[in-house]
Design a protein around this motif. Structure first.
Motif, PDB file in Angstrom:
ATOM      1  N   ALA A 107      27.907  35.633 -22.881  1.00 47.39           N
ATOM      2  CA  ALA A 107      28.101  36.512 -21.719  1.00 47.39           C
ATOM      3  C   ALA A 107      27.492  35.874 -20.468  1.00 47.39           C
ATOM      4  O   ALA A 107      26.800  36.526 -19.700  1.00 47.39           O
ATOM      5  CB  ALA A 107      27.525  37.896 -21.980  1.00 47.39           C
ATOM      6  N   GLU A 108      27.722  34.575 -20.314  1.00 49.82           N
ATOM      7  CA  GLU A 108      27.268  33.783 -19.167  1.00 49.82           C
ATOM      8  C   GLU A 108      25.750  33.695 -19.050  1.00 49.82           C
ATOM      9  O   GLU A 108      25.224  33.350 -17.996  1.00 49.82           O
ATOM     10  CB  GLU A 108      27.894  34.305 -17.875  1.00 49.82           C
ATOM     11  N   GLN A 109      25.029  34.012 -20.120  1.00 52.63           N
ATOM     12  CA  GLN A 109      23.572  33.900 -20.153  1.00 52.63           C
ATOM     13  C   GLN A 109      23.180  32.767 -21.096  1.00 52.63           C
ATOM     14  O   GLN A 109      23.663  32.713 -22.227  1.00 52.63           O
ATOM     15  CB  GLN A 109      22.931  35.207 -20.637  1.00 52.63           C
ATOM     16  N   PRO A 110      22.296  31.853 -20.647  1.00 47.15           N
ATOM     17  CA  PRO A 110      21.874  30.769 -21.538  1.00 47.15           C
ATOM     18  C   PRO A 110      20.938  31.285 -22.632  1.00 47.15           C
ATOM     19  O   PRO A 110      20.096  32.146 -22.389  1.00 47.15           O
ATOM     20  CB  PRO A 110      21.149  29.802 -20.605  1.00 47.15           C
ATOM     21  N   VAL A 111      21.129  30.769 -23.837  1.00 48.36           N
ATOM     22  CA  VAL A 111      20.303  31.147 -24.990  1.00 48.36           C
ATOM     23  C   VAL A 111      19.875  29.861 -25.687  1.00 48.36           C
ATOM     24  O   VAL A 111      20.630  28.892 -25.749  1.00 48.36           O
ATOM     25  CB  VAL A 111      21.091  32.040 -25.978  1.00 48.36           C
ATOM     26  N   GLU A 112      18.647  29.862 -26.206  1.00 53.74           N
ATOM     27  CA  GLU A 112      18.136  28.699 -26.930  1.00 53.74           C
ATOM     28  C   GLU A 112      17.401  29.175 -28.176  1.00 53.74           C
ATOM     29  O   GLU A 112      16.578  30.081 -28.103  1.00 53.74           O
ATOM     30  CB  GLU A 112      17.181  27.907 -26.036  1.00 53.74           C
ATOM     31  N   ASN A 113      17.731  28.577 -29.321  1.00 52.97           N
ATOM     32  CA  ASN A 113      17.052  28.871 -30.578  1.00 52.97           C
ATOM     33  C   ASN A 113      16.551  27.567 -31.168  1.00 52.97           C
ATOM     34  O   ASN A 113      17.270  26.573 -31.165  1.00 52.97           O
ATOM     35  CB  ASN A 113      17.990  29.546 -31.583  1.00 52.97           C
ATOM     36  N   GLN A 114      15.310  27.599 -31.672  1.00 52.34           N
ATOM     37  CA  GLN A 114      14.735  26.397 -32.268  1.00 52.34           C
ATOM     38  C   GLN A 114      14.228  26.721 -33.665  1.00 52.34           C
ATOM     39  O   GLN A 114      13.642  27.778 -33.904  1.00 52.34           O
ATOM     40  CB  GLN A 114      13.589  25.857 -31.422  1.00 52.34           C
ATOM     41  N   LEU A 115      14.473  25.792 -34.578  1.00 51.86           N
ATOM     42  CA  LEU A 115      14.018  25.919 -35.958  1.00 51.86           C
ATOM     43  C   LEU A 115      13.199  24.681 -36.301  1.00 51.86           C
ATOM     44  O   LEU A 115      13.671  23.559 -36.154  1.00 51.86           O
ATOM     45  CB  LEU A 115      15.213  26.026 -36.908  1.00 51.86           C
ATOM     46  N   SER A 116      11.957  24.889 -36.734  1.00 47.21           N
ATOM     47  CA  SER A 116      11.102  23.780 -37.170  1.00 47.21           C
ATOM     48  C   SER A 116      11.195  23.652 -38.682  1.00 47.21           C
ATOM     49  O   SER A 116      11.382  24.644 -39.388  1.00 47.21           O
ATOM     50  CB  SER A 116       9.654  24.031 -36.759  1.00 47.21           C
ATOM     51  N   PHE A 117      11.061  22.426 -39.167  1.00 48.34           N
ATOM     52  CA  PHE A 117      11.144  22.197 -40.606  1.00 48.34           C
ATOM     53  C   PHE A 117      10.211  21.057 -40.994  1.00 48.34           C
ATOM     54  O   PHE A 117       9.826  20.228 -40.174  1.00 48.34           O
ATOM     55  CB  PHE A 117      12.583  21.888 -41.041  1.00 48.34           C
ATOM     56  N   SER A 118       9.854  21.042 -42.278  1.00 46.24           N
ATOM     57  CA  SER A 118       8.979  20.005 -42.817  1.00 46.24           C
ATOM     58  C   SER A 118       9.822  18.862 -43.363  1.00 46.24           C
ATOM     59  O   SER A 118      10.856  19.082 -43.990  1.00 46.24           O
ATOM     60  CB  SER A 118       8.109  20.586 -43.932  1.00 46.24           C
ATOM     61  N   LEU A 119       9.362  17.644 -43.132  1.00 52.98           N
ATOM     62  CA  LEU A 119      10.024  16.463 -43.682  1.00 52.98           C
ATOM     63  C   LEU A 119       9.352  16.007 -44.972  1.00 52.98           C
ATOM     64  O   LEU A 119       9.769  15.041 -45.588  1.00 52.98           O
ATOM     65  CB  LEU A 119      10.004  15.323 -42.656  1.00 52.98           C
ATOM     66  N   LYS A 120       8.308  16.724 -45.359  1.00 49.22           N
ATOM     67  CA  LYS A 120       7.570  16.384 -46.568  1.00 49.22           C
ATOM     68  C   LYS A 120       8.238  17.093 -47.748  1.00 49.22           C
ATOM     69  O   LYS A 120       8.464  18.302 -47.694  1.00 49.22           O
ATOM     70  CB  LYS A 120       6.120  16.846 -46.418  1.00 49.22           C
TER      71      LYS A 120
END
Length: 126
Positions: A107-120
């Motif tokens: 709806a013309e609004q910027p959205v940002e989602n971040q997901l962190s994860f382990s590489l171990k």
């Protein structure tokens, strides 16, 4: 562009390709399917805000690389979902954390989602 394949002989590659290139949705009407529900679903998609301008950014330590395995996602409509697959390779001498950030507009609004994860690797508990 919303495309419809009608009948058993409709080319799924053609109908899906037209919808994909037009940033729309493909519908297939075969056998005893009724056309009206399929057309109404496409109309609902067309009348609602879509998720657009989708970008994916991977943040991994030096020595680690990410190869996307899924094609880029151009647009999503309400009720649709998308899966992102990627292959993570290499080794890191220090950091054991990574993240992926998905940015898009709704709806013309910027959205940002971040997901962190382990590489171990997880320890075997069995």
């Amino acid at each position: 562009c919303f495309s419809f394949g009608i009948g058993e002989g409709a080319s799924s590659a053609l109908i899906s390709g037209v919808a994909k290139q037009g940033g729309g949705h493909a519908q297939f009407i075969t056998g005893q399917d009724r056309m009206q529900p399929k057309v109404m679903q496409s109309l609902r998609f067309a009348l609602q805000p879509a998720v657009v301008d989708i970008s994916v950014k991977w943040n991994v330590p030096k020595g680690v690389s990410v190869t996307p395995l899924s094609p880029p996602i151009r647009m999503l409509f309400q009720g649709q979902r998308a899966l992102l697959y990627a292959q993570i390779t290499g080794e890191s001498s220090g950091d054991t954390e990574g993240s992926v950030t998905v940015k898009y507009s709704l709806a013309e609004q910027p959205v940002e989602n971040q997901l962190s994860f382990s590489l171990k690797p997880a320890e075997d508990t069995g």
